[in-house]
Structure formats: C-alpha cells, structure tokens
Design a protein around this motif. Structure first.
Motif, PDB file in Angstrom:
ATOM      1  N   MET A   1       1.163  -1.332  -0.081  1.00 35.65           N
ATOM      2  CA  MET A   1      -0.281  -0.230   0.069  1.00 35.65           C
ATOM      3  C   MET A   1       0.957   1.141  -0.015  1.00 35.65           C
ATOM      4  O   MET A   1       1.878   1.543   0.910  1.00 35.65           O
ATOM      5  N   GLU A   2       0.691   2.331  -1.123  1.00 34.91           N
ATOM      6  CA  GLU A   2       1.290   3.462  -1.362  1.00 34.91           C
ATOM      7  C   GLU A   2       1.272   4.398  -1.978  1.00 34.91           C
ATOM      8  O   GLU A   2       0.043   4.708  -2.060  1.00 34.91           O
ATOM      9  N   HIS A   3       1.511   5.350  -0.484  1.00 33.32           N
ATOM     10  CA  HIS A   3       0.795   7.020  -1.066  1.00 33.32           C
ATOM     11  C   HIS A   3       1.858   7.889  -0.926  1.00 33.32           C
ATOM     12  O   HIS A   3       2.493   7.507  -1.120  1.00 33.32           O
ATOM     13  N   THR A   4       1.003   8.878  -1.626  1.00 35.21           N
ATOM     14  CA  THR A   4       1.801   9.931  -1.988  1.00 35.21           C
ATOM     15  C   THR A   4       1.106  11.008  -1.178  1.00 35.21           C
ATOM     16  O   THR A   4      -0.340  11.226  -1.122  1.00 35.21           O
ATOM     17  N   TRP A   5       2.156  12.263  -1.227  1.00 32.61           N
ATOM     18  CA  TRP A   5       1.031  13.388  -1.189  1.00 32.61           C
ATOM     19  C   TRP A   5       1.062  14.552  -1.337  1.00 32.61           C
ATOM     20  O   TRP A   5       1.876  14.097  -3.065  1.00 32.61           O
ATOM     21  N   PRO A   6      -0.033  14.875  -1.784  1.00 31.44           N
ATOM     22  CA  PRO A   6      -0.392  16.069  -3.154  1.00 31.44           C
ATOM     23  C   PRO A   6       1.199  17.178  -3.705  1.00 31.44           C
ATOM     24  O   PRO A   6       1.517  17.199  -2.737  1.00 31.44           O
ATOM     25  N   GLU A   7       0.799  16.769  -4.321  1.00 27.69           N
ATOM     26  CA  GLU A   7       2.516  17.740  -4.892  1.00 27.69           C
ATOM     27  C   GLU A   7       2.550  19.523  -4.237  1.00 27.69           C
ATOM     28  O   GLU A   7       3.760  20.024  -3.893  1.00 27.69           O
ATOM     29  N   HIS A   8       1.049  19.739  -4.031  1.00 23.03           N
ATOM     30  CA  HIS A   8       0.928  21.630  -2.911  1.00 23.03           C
ATOM     31  C   HIS A   8       1.459  21.470  -1.985  1.00 23.03           C
ATOM     32  O   HIS A   8       1.986  22.178  -1.427  1.00 23.03           O
ATOM     33  N   LEU A   9       1.452  20.394  -1.867  1.00 23.95           N
ATOM     34  CA  LEU A   9       2.041  19.887  -0.149  1.00 23.95           C
ATOM     35  C   LEU A   9       3.083  19.022   0.511  1.00 23.95           C
ATOM     36  O   LEU A   9       3.110  17.861   0.962  1.00 23.95           O
ATOM     37  N   VAL A  11       5.291  18.170   2.084  1.00 26.32           N
ATOM     38  CA  VAL A  11       5.822  18.297   3.302  1.00 26.32           C
ATOM     39  C   VAL A  11       6.949  17.267   4.363  1.00 26.32           C
ATOM     40  O   VAL A  11       7.192  15.925   3.008  1.00 26.32           O
ATOM     41  N   GLY A  12       7.865  18.243   4.600  1.00 23.77           N
ATOM     42  CA  GLY A  12       9.217  17.240   4.974  1.00 23.77           C
ATOM     43  C   GLY A  12       9.430  16.043   6.707  1.00 23.77           C
ATOM     44  O   GLY A  12       9.882  15.336   6.184  1.00 23.77           O
ATOM     45  N   ALA A  13       8.301  16.405   7.787  1.00 26.00           N
ATOM     46  CA  ALA A  13       8.218  16.038   8.637  1.00 26.00           C
ATOM     47  C   ALA A  13       6.566  16.689   9.152  1.00 26.00           C
ATOM     48  O   ALA A  13       6.632  17.947   9.234  1.00 26.00           O
ATOM     49  N   VAL A  14       6.621  15.709   9.895  1.00 27.20           N
ATOM     50  CA  VAL A  14       5.269  16.418  11.189  1.00 27.20           C
ATOM     51  C   VAL A  14       5.185  15.922  12.361  1.00 27.20           C
ATOM     52  O   VAL A  14       5.533  15.573  13.125  1.00 27.20           O
ATOM     53  N   ARG A  15       5.260  17.417  12.969  1.00 27.90           N
ATOM     54  CA  ARG A  15       5.244  17.414  14.186  1.00 27.90           C
ATOM     55  C   ARG A  15       4.227  17.431  15.354  1.00 27.90           C
ATOM     56  O   ARG A  15       2.928  18.579  14.841  1.00 27.90           O
TER      57      ARG A  15
END
Length: 147
Positions: A1-9, A11-15
């Motif tokens: 199961m592979e998902h990708t982030w939208p091109e406009h977002l 994100v390099g890290a999440v806190r």
C-alpha cells in the motif's frame, strides 16, 4: 500500500504538540518508561518548557509543553490515542514488559478492535491512551481477530 502526498503539500516532517499539567511525569513516561528518543528539549523559552520526542527518528515528532499557570487540559477520552505500530508480537511484548517493570499496567480498550488484534493499551499520566499494536500499518495486515 503506497500513498503519496499532494504535489502542493511538500511536507518534510510532521510534529503534533500537546500541553500537559503533569510535565515531569509525562516526560518521564514517554522518555524513560516507554523509551522514545528525545530530539530536543527547552526550558524557559518565552515562558514555555518542552520536550520533542521522535516517533521514530526525526520525520514524525511529538512535542509536550507546559506554560505558566496550570493549563486547562481537555478531559482524556479513550479514543484520543497515540498508536505505535510495532514490528511483531516480540516487539510488543518487550514494550509491555518495559512499561510493566516501571509500574504501569495495561488498560481496557474502549474499542475492541485493538485487543481483538493483539494490541495492548496503557494510559499516560494525563490519562491519554498509548496503543502498542503488533503490526506495522500499511506494511502488513493486522493479525486475525483473536490471534
């Protein structure tokens, strides 16, 4: 199961961050008892004290803060959870053993899904739930119910 982030977002890290009214007990629970690595900590930064834990490594982080007078913390709800997907039952058992050796006891799950699939739950000192699940979401299926 592979998902990708939208091109406009990009994100390099999440806190995610949350306040606590039990700073010393919470930081001991997540750092010493559970064993999450501390990425950063600070005292007296514009009146804030805080610690940032890696979940795992550095791309995903949990920050715990305290500020000034005792904060108004929402009442814990059994559905507010930090879910740690561990690499199998051996990893789950090691984490459970570590917490139990430090005086913590498992709690009942409000949602039977977790215990039906082999997870063990604990409450942190603020009453928020930590789920120790014995599979890695997105990499492998949950164990069969009752397994």
């Amino acid at each position: 199961m592979e998902h990708t982030w939208p091109e406009h977002l990009a994100v390099g890290a999440v806190r995610f961050a949350r306040p606590t009214a039990n700073y010393e007990a919470i930081t001991a629970f997540y750092g010493d008892d559970l064993g999450l690595p501390v990425l950063a900590s600070f005292r007296g930064h514009a009146g804030y004290d805080g610690v940032v834990f890696g979940l795992p490594g550095t791309p995903v982080q949990m920050e715990i803060t305290q500020h000034g007078t005792r904060p108004s913390i929402p009442a814990p709800d059994p559905e507010n959870q930090l879910v740690l997907y561990l690499r199998g039952t051996g990893a789950r058992d090691a984490a459970v053993r570590r917490l139990e050796e430090r005086g913590h006891r498992p709690v009942a799950a409000a949602n039977p899904y977790w215990t039906d699939h082999g997870a063990v739950l604990f409450e942190d000192p603020d009453g928020w739930v930590v789920v120790l699940a014995p599979w890695v979401f997105g990499q492998e299926p949950a164990p069969a119910a009752g397994a």
